[in-house]
Design an enzyme around this catalytic site. Structure first.
Site, PDB file in Angstrom:
ATOM      1  N   CYS A 147      36.077  37.712  17.305  1.00 33.61           N
ATOM      2  CA  CYS A 147      36.763  36.427  17.347  1.00 33.61           C
ATOM      3  C   CYS A 147      38.249  36.715  17.528  1.00 33.61           C
ATOM      4  CB  CYS A 147      36.480  35.617  16.086  1.00 33.61           C
ATOM      5  SG  CYS A 147      36.951  36.433  14.555  1.00 33.61           S
TER       6      CYS A 147
ATOM      7  N   HIS B  20      38.851  66.926  25.857  1.00 29.43           N
ATOM      8  CA  HIS B  20      37.915  66.050  26.591  1.00 29.43           C
ATOM      9  C   HIS B  20      36.935  66.934  27.355  1.00 29.43           C
ATOM     10  CE1 HIS B  20      36.372  62.967  29.298  1.00 29.43           C
ATOM     11  NE2 HIS B  20      36.997  62.049  28.584  1.00 29.43           N
TER      12      HIS B  20
END
Length: 619
Positions: A26, A533
């Site tokens: 929300c 990564h």
């Protein structure tokens, strides 16, 4: 806020993607429905940078982020399969808990996707009404007609919007739901409202207005979801795709006209009259309850149960009395945090209070103020309740109402202009603001001790980064990913791995252990942050071929095993294994020296991250 780190930390803390039934957001919260809430590490979630607090209510595990929640939500979508579909209210499993919690969860999921469009167009309608009141525009112009259509259409055709979100929640066919909703607000049907002698195959019925309605479409879509399951099971495969929607529409729409609509209209009318009775006979009580307790409802997620009441009241009476006192509740908490901003000596507290004050007053977003400041300090939150209750009672006595659905805030005040006693509105809002502000600023609160500032980087802060892998060092510019190759994510090196084990390159805190296993973020005690990564675009593997051994927030020593991966399987899946190792906070570590080259084994020096102080001395 580093959105990716926050997203990874939250997802890890709630028990991983496999423990999440659904996820929506929300204005300020990530709203999880978890399969097993006992698997969630609430302490770890609260400790995640960017998280304000955690609330467990209404069958949901609610992680309060603040205004940046859409960005964190988007990052969760990047590292998991959660996000896009559930953002619109779909739930992969029915919410657990008692009936009340399930109801709150349902209302939240159905209304969340439409709330901001509803509030935005409502605010436009409020501004338009104010323009008419002050004679800035007249109602007989085409300009007014266009603006009125823009601001009024969404609330009028609300059943159409809710048909989509309800279909996603109940797992019904969206387009069949849309066909049903379209029939409810079809102009010819709307023209029959109030006319006598209406029948359907001899069955008499009363046509009620479905403009702005809520209950009929939600009920009928719920029934539709069950009917579709049955029809898909019993109809032949050759015809079920087109016969199912035909049968559902043929029976569902008349069912609404004959049964559901009149009953819901009766219930809604009774509820509207009940609300009107309270505000007619004891308006101070209704105002005090809404003004004083609204933010308490927000804390427990119970305010979602009141949102349909706003739309029902508007549908039956053309006005919303409930909204006026809520303005007092919202502005009172904003005023309380403004008092903290003025009184506090703690620099961190001041830095939190400033944006929370502006967010509360202007946008009506009070979660950062409540969870970050007022509630932890206790007194400001209590002062806000007192101010909101008194201000709400005064506004209730003044009979102030809105003619549009708006999110209460300073910017939305025009929705109240000209509706009720404006003197009482001004007094009520004034009391709601002044009382908590003065109580907080004068009476005060127990202020947390100022944390010692971290020592600035110096020559001793230079960090030797050891190789986390066995492999071959290559220049970062050779990485087949532009963001890494161009140094957009930080400076460093890359390694072509020759084994499937990743080790800690220095003593560190795990800043982010991605559930997908494709990346690890580490933070040294002196402040250096390093991202490793594994491979390029390997996030798309969604964790396949990776086995993460650590969790976000965990302390590790140089040489500790962080994760294992199957390099051969990853390459067979079509992914490049080039692994960048970069320093992501270049403002504190602006230079990289002593880069290794050629073959390297884990634990051997890879490069040195030079601190800003060392760089200045060298320069």
């Amino acid at each position: 806020m580093d959105y990716s780190k926050t997203a990874a930390g939250v997802l890890q803390g709630v028990g991983g993607e496999e423990n999440v039934s659904s996820l929506v957001h929300c204005a300020t919260r990530l709203r999880f429905v978890l399969k097993d809430e006992s698997k969630a590490d609430t302490a770890a979630v609260k400790a995640t940078p960017g998280v304000v607090t955690v609330a467990q209510a209404g069958g949901q595990y609610q992680v309060v982020i603040g205004n940046d929640v859409p960005d964190v939500f988007a990052e969760i979508g990047k590292i998991s399969k959660l996000g896009a579909a559930s953002a619109d209210g779909a739930a992969t499993d029915a919410p657990k808990g008692n009936l009340f919690n399930r109801f709150i969860s349902m209302i939240s999921s159905i209304f969340t996707p439409v709330l901001w469009a509803l509030a935005g167009t409502g605010l436009l309608k409020a501004f338009l009404a104010a323009a008419v009141t002050f004679n800035w525009i007249t109602t007989d112009t085409t300009t007014y007609a266009v603006l009125n259509a823009l601001s009024d259409a969404f609330i009028n055709f609300l059943p159409i919007a809710l048909s989509i979100t309800a279909a996603r929640y109940f797992k019904a066919n969206e387009w069949t739901s849309l066909a049903i909703a379209g029939a409810l607000v079809y102009p010819t049907m709307a023209g029959l409202v109030g006319q006598p002698g209406l029948t359907f195959f001899g069955i008499p019925f009363t046509m009620v207005s479905y403009v702005s309605s809520v209950i009929p479409i939600i009920v009928v879509v719920w029934l539709q979801s069950h009917a579709e399951k049955f029809l898909y099971h019993v109809l032949p495969g050759a015809v079920k795709r087109f016969m199912t929607p035909m049968i559902v529409v043929l029976f569902a729409v008349p069912l609404v006209f004959v049964v559901i609509g009149p009953i819901s209209d009766l219930l809604g009318g009774g509820l509207g009259k009940g609300i009107g009775w309270v505000f007619d006979n004891a308006p101070w009580a209704g105002g005090a309850i809404m003004g004083g307790l609204w933010q308490v409802f927000v804390i427990f997620g119970l305010h979602w149960g009141l949102v349909p009441l706003f739309t029902l009241e508007f549908q039956t009476t053309g006005q919303i009395l409930l909204v006026g006192p809520v303005f007092a509740a919202v502005l009172a908490q904003a005023a309380a945090v403004a008092g903290v901003w003025v009184r506090a000596r703690n620099k961190n507290l001041k830095s939190l209070a400033a944006p929370a004050t502006l967010s509360g007053f202007l946008a009506g977003i009070t979660e950062p103020a409540i969870y970050g400041i007022n509630l932890p300090l206790k007194r400001p939150f209590a002062f806000g309740i007192v101010g909101g209750a008194i201000g709400g009672a005064i506004i209730g006595i003044g009979g102030v109402f809105a003619k549009a659905f708006v999110v209460p805030s300073g910017l939305a005040l025009p929705a109240l202009f000209g509706n009720g006693n404006m003197i009482m509105l001004i007094i009520g809002l004034g009391v709601a603001i002044v009382v908590p502000f003065l109580l907080t600023a004068i009476v005060g609160f127990v202020e947390p001790a100022e944390e010692a500032a971290p020592a600035p980087a110096s020559a001793e802060n230079d960090l030797v980064v050891l190789s986390p892998l066995d492999g071959t060092v290559v220049d970062l510019s050779e990485t087949p990913d532009a963001a890494f190759a161009e140094g957009a994510l930080g400076d460093g090196v890359a390694i072509l791995p020759r084994s499937g084990a990743l080790y800690a390159p220095f003593d560190a805190t795990i800043a982010a252990a991605f559930p997908t296993g494709h990346a690890i973020g580490l933070r040294h005690a002196d402040g250096a942050e390093v991202l490793i990564h594994i491979g390029i675009d390997t996030v798309k593997l969604a964790g396949q071929h990776f086995d993460v051994k650590v969790t976000t927030g965990q302390q590790v020593k140089a040489g500790d095993l962080l994760l294992e991966f199957d390099g051969d399987a990853i390459e067979k899946a079509g992914y490049d294994l080039t692994t960048p190792i970069v320093v992501t906070n270049g403002e504190l570590y602006p230079a990289i020296t002593d880069r290794a080259s050629g073959p390297v084994s884990h634990g051997e020096p890879l490069f040195t991250a030079v601190s800003v102080e060392s760089a200045a001395v060298t320069a």
